[in-house]
Design a protein around this motif. Structure first.
Motif, PDB file in Angstrom:
ATOM      1  N   ASP A 201      -7.380   3.052  -3.074  1.00 34.70           N
ATOM      2  CA  ASP A 201      -8.038   2.423  -2.174  1.00 34.70           C
ATOM      3  C   ASP A 201      -9.090   3.116  -1.461  1.00 34.70           C
ATOM      4  OD1 ASP A 201      -8.307  -0.042  -1.201  1.00 34.70           O
ATOM      5  OD2 ASP A 201      -7.295   1.302   1.035  1.00 34.70           O
TER       6      ASP A 201
ATOM      7  N   SER B 251      -1.770   6.425  -2.764  1.00 32.79           N
ATOM      8  CA  SER B 251      -2.329   5.495  -3.257  1.00 32.79           C
ATOM      9  C   SER B 251      -3.365   4.565  -2.086  1.00 32.79           C
ATOM     10  CB  SER B 251      -1.731   4.155  -4.093  1.00 32.79           C
ATOM     11  OG  SER B 251      -0.307   3.584  -2.968  1.00 32.79           O
ATOM     12  N   ASP B 252      -3.289   5.659  -1.041  1.00 29.62           N
ATOM     13  CA  ASP B 252      -4.148   5.171  -0.070  1.00 29.62           C
ATOM     14  C   ASP B 252      -4.482   6.402   0.599  1.00 29.62           C
ATOM     15  OD1 ASP B 252      -2.321   6.575   1.216  1.00 29.62           O
ATOM     16  OD2 ASP B 252      -1.747   5.793   3.036  1.00 29.62           O
TER      17      ASP B 252
ATOM     18  N   LYS C 232       2.545   0.996   5.916  1.00 25.67           N
ATOM     19  CA  LYS C 232       1.189   1.994   5.318  1.00 25.67           C
ATOM     20  C   LYS C 232       0.691   1.323   4.189  1.00 25.67           C
ATOM     21  CE  LYS C 232       0.019   6.715   4.254  1.00 25.67           C
ATOM     22  NZ  LYS C 232       0.713   7.411   4.031  1.00 25.67           N
ATOM     23  N   ASN C 233      -0.623   0.705   4.314  1.00 23.87           N
ATOM     24  CA  ASN C 233      -1.388  -0.110   3.403  1.00 23.87           C
ATOM     25  C   ASN C 233      -1.278  -1.171   3.039  1.00 23.87           C
ATOM     26  OD1 ASN C 233      -2.937   0.813   1.254  1.00 23.87           O
ATOM     27  ND2 ASN C 233      -2.267   2.056   0.209  1.00 23.87           N
TER      28      ASN C 233
ATOM     29  N   SER D  62      -8.868   5.831   1.390  1.00 26.16           N
ATOM     30  CA  SER D  62      -8.772   4.639   1.580  1.00 26.16           C
ATOM     31  C   SER D  62     -10.219   4.528   2.903  1.00 26.16           C
ATOM     32  CB  SER D  62      -7.870   3.908   2.946  1.00 26.16           C
ATOM     33  OG  SER D  62      -7.481   3.577   2.299  1.00 26.16           O
ATOM     34  N   TYR D  63     -11.425   3.513   2.415  1.00 23.04           N
ATOM     35  CA  TYR D  63     -12.560   3.135   3.621  1.00 23.04           C
ATOM     36  C   TYR D  63     -13.236   4.180   2.653  1.00 23.04           C
ATOM     37  CZ  TYR D  63      -8.941   0.149   6.315  1.00 23.04           C
ATOM     38  OH  TYR D  63      -8.959  -0.607   6.291  1.00 23.04           O
TER      39      TYR D  63
ATOM     40  N   GLU E 221      -7.953   2.544  -7.659  1.00 24.20           N
ATOM     41  CA  GLU E 221      -6.108   2.963  -7.000  1.00 24.20           C
ATOM     42  C   GLU E 221      -5.736   4.119  -6.074  1.00 24.20           C
ATOM     43  OE1 GLU E 221      -4.614   0.482  -8.811  1.00 24.20           O
ATOM     44  OE2 GLU E 221      -6.135   0.573  -9.615  1.00 24.20           O
TER      45      GLU E 221
ATOM     46  N   ARG F  38      -3.193  -0.191 -13.947  1.00 29.18           N
ATOM     47  CA  ARG F  38      -2.212  -0.739 -12.458  1.00 29.18           C
ATOM     48  C   ARG F  38      -0.598  -1.188 -13.397  1.00 29.18           C
ATOM     49  NH1 ARG F  38      -5.851  -4.875  -9.081  1.00 29.18           N
ATOM     50  NH2 ARG F  38      -6.830  -2.833  -7.991  1.00 29.18           N
TER      51      ARG F  38
ATOM     52  N   PHE G 176       2.053  -2.244 -11.189  1.00 31.16           N
ATOM     53  CA  PHE G 176       2.402  -3.653  -9.915  1.00 31.16           C
ATOM     54  C   PHE G 176       4.003  -3.800 -10.716  1.00 31.16           C
ATOM     55  CE2 PHE G 176      -1.510  -2.789  -7.538  1.00 31.16           C
ATOM     56  CZ  PHE G 176      -1.209  -1.518  -7.282  1.00 31.16           C
TER      57      PHE G 176
ATOM     58  N   ILE H 194     -11.154 -10.069   6.823  1.00 27.20           N
ATOM     59  CA  ILE H 194     -12.702 -10.225   8.429  1.00 27.20           C
ATOM     60  C   ILE H 194     -13.148 -11.552   8.242  1.00 27.20           C
ATOM     61  CG2 ILE H 194     -14.984  -9.188   9.447  1.00 27.20           C
ATOM     62  CD1 ILE H 194     -13.495  -6.803   9.247  1.00 27.20           C
TER      63      ILE H 194
ATOM     64  N   TYR I 208      -8.559  -5.836   4.222  1.00 31.05           N
ATOM     65  CA  TYR I 208      -9.213  -6.375   5.490  1.00 31.05           C
ATOM     66  C   TYR I 208     -10.260  -6.642   5.133  1.00 31.05           C
ATOM     67  CZ  TYR I 208      -9.756  -3.813  10.062  1.00 31.05           C
ATOM     68  OH  TYR I 208     -10.070  -3.985  11.018  1.00 31.05           O
ATOM     69  N   ARG I 209     -11.860  -6.243   4.419  1.00 29.17           N
ATOM     70  CA  ARG I 209     -12.388  -6.573   4.657  1.00 29.17           C
ATOM     71  C   ARG I 209     -12.220  -8.386   3.802  1.00 29.17           C
ATOM     72  NH1 ARG I 209     -17.728  -4.674   3.208  1.00 29.17           N
ATOM     73  NH2 ARG I 209     -18.899  -5.775   1.747  1.00 29.17           N
ATOM     74  N   ASN I 210     -12.032  -8.785   3.407  1.00 28.01           N
ATOM     75  CA  ASN I 210     -11.220 -10.018   3.300  1.00 28.01           C
ATOM     76  C   ASN I 210     -10.964 -10.908   4.266  1.00 28.01           C
ATOM     77  OD1 ASN I 210     -12.392 -10.089   0.420  1.00 28.01           O
ATOM     78  ND2 ASN I 210     -10.272 -10.035  -0.471  1.00 28.01           N
TER      79      ASN I 210
ATOM     80  N   ASN J 229       1.433  -4.456  -2.225  1.00 27.40           N
ATOM     81  CA  ASN J 229      -0.125  -4.323  -2.923  1.00 27.40           C
ATOM     82  C   ASN J 229      -0.205  -5.806  -2.552  1.00 27.40           C
ATOM     83  OD1 ASN J 229       0.759  -5.674  -5.761  1.00 27.40           O
ATOM     84  ND2 ASN J 229       1.827  -3.556  -5.260  1.00 27.40           N
TER      85      ASN J 229
ATOM     86  N   TRP K 231     -22.761  -7.510   4.543  1.00 27.98           N
ATOM     87  CA  TRP K 231     -22.574  -5.769   4.864  1.00 27.98           C
ATOM     88  C   TRP K 231     -22.046  -4.714   4.026  1.00 27.98           C
ATOM     89  CZ3 TRP K 231     -17.158  -5.352   6.686  1.00 27.98           C
ATOM     90  CH2 TRP K 231     -16.722  -6.049   6.876  1.00 27.98           C
TER      91      TRP K 231
ATOM     92  N   LYS L 127       6.031   0.416   3.012  1.00 32.68           N
ATOM     93  CA  LYS L 127       4.713   1.301   2.183  1.00 32.68           C
ATOM     94  C   LYS L 127       3.834   0.852   0.896  1.00 32.68           C
ATOM     95  CE  LYS L 127       5.131   5.615   0.780  1.00 32.68           C
ATOM     96  NZ  LYS L 127       5.561   6.988   0.657  1.00 32.68           N
ATOM     97  N   ASN L 128       2.565   0.195   0.825  1.00 33.01           N
ATOM     98  CA  ASN L 128       1.898   0.134   0.139  1.00 33.01           C
ATOM     99  C   ASN L 128       2.614  -1.118  -0.822  1.00 33.01           C
ATOM    100  OD1 ASN L 128       0.673   2.639  -0.164  1.00 33.01           O
ATOM    101  ND2 ASN L 128       2.207   3.526  -1.321  1.00 33.01           N
TER     102      ASN L 128
ATOM    103  N   GLY M 142      -4.354  -2.382  -3.467  1.00 27.81           N
ATOM    104  CA  GLY M 142      -4.879  -2.868  -5.094  1.00 27.81           C
ATOM    105  C   GLY M 142      -5.627  -3.983  -5.414  1.00 27.81           C
TER     106      GLY M 142
ATOM    107  N   ASN N 284       4.265   2.211  -8.608  1.00 27.34           N
ATOM    108  CA  ASN N 284       3.077   2.050  -8.323  1.00 27.34           C
ATOM    109  C   ASN N 284       2.109   3.108  -8.764  1.00 27.34           C
ATOM    110  OD1 ASN N 284       2.819   1.350  -5.784  1.00 27.34           O
ATOM    111  ND2 ASN N 284       4.680   2.050  -5.597  1.00 27.34           N
TER     112      ASN N 284
ATOM    113  N   SER O  64      -1.482   0.497   8.420  1.00 29.78           N
ATOM    114  CA  SER O  64      -2.562   0.712   7.471  1.00 29.78           C
ATOM    115  C   SER O  64      -2.659  -0.374   7.077  1.00 29.78           C
ATOM    116  CB  SER O  64      -2.643   2.241   7.306  1.00 29.78           C
ATOM    117  OG  SER O  64      -2.483   2.201   6.501  1.00 29.78           O
ATOM    118  N   PHE O  65      -3.690  -0.636   6.528  1.00 31.40           N
ATOM    119  CA  PHE O  65      -4.051  -1.680   5.526  1.00 31.40           C
ATOM    120  C   PHE O  65      -5.185  -1.092   4.068  1.00 31.40           C
ATOM    121  CE2 PHE O  65      -3.778  -4.430   9.533  1.00 31.40           C
ATOM    122  CZ  PHE O  65      -3.216  -4.906   9.368  1.00 31.40           C
ATOM    123  N   GLY O  66      -4.985  -1.842   2.961  1.00 29.54           N
ATOM    124  CA  GLY O  66      -5.972  -1.975   1.894  1.00 29.54           C
ATOM    125  C   GLY O  66      -7.677  -2.330   2.615  1.00 29.54           C
ATOM    126  N   ARG O  67      -8.178  -1.718   1.838  1.00 36.18           N
ATOM    127  CA  ARG O  67      -9.789  -2.223   2.547  1.00 36.18           C
ATOM    128  C   ARG O  67     -10.219  -3.128   1.807  1.00 36.18           C
ATOM    129  NH1 ARG O  67     -14.947  -2.222   0.627  1.00 36.18           N
ATOM    130  NH2 ARG O  67     -14.904  -2.117  -1.653  1.00 36.18           N
ATOM    131  N   ILE O  68     -10.342  -3.968   0.908  1.00 35.83           N
ATOM    132  CA  ILE O  68     -10.838  -4.917   0.446  1.00 35.83           C
ATOM    133  C   ILE O  68      -9.756  -6.529   1.323  1.00 35.83           C
ATOM    134  CG2 ILE O  68     -11.982  -5.887  -1.253  1.00 35.83           C
ATOM    135  CD1 ILE O  68     -11.166  -3.530  -3.217  1.00 35.83           C
TER     136      ILE O  68
END
Ligand code: SF4
Lengths: 171, 416
Positions: B216, B182-183, A61-62, B186-187, B214, B377, B379, A98, A94-96, A16, B148, A13-14, A66, B271, A88-92
């Motif tokens: 998300d 870290s999630d 997951k995720n 999310s969203y 961090e 971070r 990482f 699309i 995911y946006r990137n 990044n 959007w 998971k994670n 980052g 992490n 699942s995916f990190g938000r940005i």
């Protein structure tokens, strides 16, 4: 849009964006092909050499958490990866994806099934139907939510750049 | 609260959570990545930016440029800035983009700020919606003036109680991320509430909102209040109207934290959500400390470190990198004597910029080294080298205390 590909199973998971595309290259002006040479470098250094066009990643997951760095998407796409099937995916990220018309398929059922049976499945190929929203492996089938509305228009246009080109013309 | 802000800027009365709306930002932030964004902007076929007064560019990620490629990037950006009459351009040395955006009055309550940098969440500290986006989107906004947005759900975080004297905003947000993972956001947007928020300065709020990235989160926000007004007095570049959450606002979940129970903590490799009280660590030797970044490079941060280091020398063989978040911070630190203290104790003072935070230059780790850093971070490879390196994240006071001892320790109470 149907395709079949070999699998790379990344259960952690994670994972990044720094692992997918290291920060030290982010301000070097690289072409997508040059970015592909560093794909997954800080996670699996052998990946960039061994990945083949049409391969599909199965991720935990995720995935893509980052940074906002878009190269994390660009490098995978340029490396020939056809899609990522993930829990699942990190938000940005995911946006990137699309915005770059790169298919990220949110399907925890399929990913978890593959993780559980990874020994017996590791040489199997996986089938994806983007329009129907289905993933098949051996005799198992899974559904994932397909894109809708604006996100779908952007994806269909071939990414946000193309989409904006059209919008700019309309203005 | 974020729904109300989106409603204001999109003109849609009640945007439903989960629906997609198009919004025009009050500012769009980019940095050294502008060079790549310019190429994308040209690919779209755009000739003129939609509004040169809404575009903000600061050079900070490779400053001064360590090689010719990065120098050429900067040159390309300067040329574009002139060609397009971009109003808000901050050249090398002015500081880190997020610090400048807030400090120079670009961020006001009730607006949407887009930024092609993940820590754009910082700007919720001033009651705005700071939303991180990618490079392609930034190019598209430059061209067509909007992008959007999926209207997010909101998590409410209640902060009650008081911090012990050697515990800081950084410890609070690390504790929160350790719990929420870290999630965990999310969203979603994250809103900070509770009686303790009344005591948080804008600098501390920036630290909290910065690190919402961090977990998300899409945005981290403090409802604007008297402290916000005071900070913006003689600073805000535009008039504003506060947008506050409704009494009956609905939240997808709530979390509460009692600040009295928080002790100095660090995030352990690799992490950010791998959080541990310092008191529970085994002995961890450090090679280098990093003081600075958009998370903790402001005057209160440097001052806390200086209190720990005053009249002392850092341990032999250990380095301390000092990167003030902006030139204004640097000048103020020179006036107050804080910079003098940090340098006298053995700190290497650098130009206000990101530094080794992203591992591109300016103090990268060698294989096998361990860092204690006030950044956001940890990482693997983040500070430029992944071979057997470890990065621990803590408050500026923890960084200072640790470089004195050569190992990670809690900040001493008696100096504050
Ligand atoms: S200081 Fe670090 S986290 Fe902040 S903008 Fe610069 S590179 Fe990003």
């Amino acid at each position: 849009m149907k395709f079949t590909g070999r699998m790379w199973i990344f259960e952690d998971k994670n994972i990044n964006t720094d692992q997918i595309f290291p920060g030290k290259y982010t301000y070097d002006p690289l072409t997508p092909e040059q970015m592909a040479d560093h794909a997954m470098e800080d996670y699996l250094p052998t990946f960039a050499n061994e990945v083949k066009k049409g391969d599909i990643l199965i991720t935990g997951k995720n995935f893509g958490s980052g940074s906002s760095r878009e190269q994390a998407v660009t490098c995978l796409k340029a490396a020939g990866v056809a899609a990522v099937v993930g829990v699942s995916f990190g938000r940005i990220f995911y946006r990137n994806a699309i915005n770059n018309a790169f298919p990220l398929l949110l399907c925890p059922q399929a990913a978890t099934f593959i993780f559980k049976n990874k020994e017996s499945l590791k040489d199997e190929k996986i089938k994806v139907d983007l329009v129907e929203g289905t993933i098949s492996i051996k005799d198992k089938n899974f559904k994932f939510p397909s894109l809708k509305g604006e996100a779908l228009s952007i994806f269909k246009a071939g990414g946000l750049l193309e989409y904006s080109k059209q919008k700019l013309k309309e203005k | 609260m974020i729904q109300k802000i989106i409603s204001n800027v999109s003109g849609i009365k009640k945007p439903e959570e989960g629906s997609i709306v198009f919004v025009e930002p009050h500012r769009i932030l980019t940095h050294d990545n502008s060079a790549a964004i310019i190429s994308k902007f040209r690919t779209i076929g755009a000739r003129k930016v939609w509004n040169p007064e809404k575009i903000f560019i600061a050079l900070d990620h490779a400053v001064p440029p360590p090689d010719e490629k990065k120098a050429a990037n900067h040159k390309k950006i300067r040329h574009f800035v002139n060609e397009q009459n971009i109003k808000y351009f901050y050249d090398c040395g002015a500081g880190i983009c997020h610090q400048l955006l807030a400090q120079e009055g670009h961020v006001i309550p009730g607006v949407v700020i887009f930024g092609s940098d993940s820590h754009t969440t910082s700007h919720g500290a001033l009651g705005a919606a700071g939303i991180p986006i990618g490079r392609t989107e930034a190019a598209s906004i430059w061209a067509i003036g909007q992008t959007w947005l999926k209207v997010p759900e909101t998590i409410k975080i209640n902060l009650e109680g008081e911090l012990a004297i050697n515990v800081f905003a950084k410890d609070v947000i690390l504790q929160i991320i350790g719990k929420m993972r870290s999630d965990g956001a999310s969203y979603k947007a994250v809103e900070f509430h509770g009686s303790a928020t009344e005591n948080f300065s804008i600098s501390e709020r920036l630290t909290l909102c910065n690190m919402v990235a961090e977990m998300d989160g899409k945005a981290g926000m403090f409802p604007a209040d008297k402290i916000t007004d005071k900070y913006l007095e003689n600073r805000a570049l535009d008039p504003y109207k506060k947008v506050l959450p409704d009494q009956e606002a609905s939240y997808i979940s709530e979390e509460s934290f009692n600040l009295n129970e928080i002790t100095p903590v660090v995030s352990k490799p690799h992490n950010v959500d791998n959080v541990s009280p310092i008191s529970e660590l085994s002995e961890i030797e450090v090679d280098v400390g990093l003081l600075g970044t958009c998370t903790n490079g402001r005057n209160d941060d440097l001052e806390a470190a200086a209190k720990v280091l005053k009249g002392k020398k850092i341990k032999k063989g250990v380095r301390l990198l000092v990167y003030p978040a902006s030139q204004t911070v640097l000048l103020e630190g020179m006036k107050s004597g804080v910079i003098q203290t940090l340098v006298e104790s053995g700190g290497e003072l650098a130009v206000p910029a990101c530094g080794p935070c992203l591992g591109a230059y300016g103090g990268c780790l060698a294989p096998g080294e361990t860092a204690i850093s006030s950044a956001n971070r940890n990482f693997k490879g983040r500070m430029g080298c992944k071979e057997d390196t470890s990065i621990y994240l803590g408050s500026p006071a923890t960084v200072a205390a640790s470089v004195l001892e050569g190992k990670i320790v809690e900040p001493p109470k008696e100096v504050f």
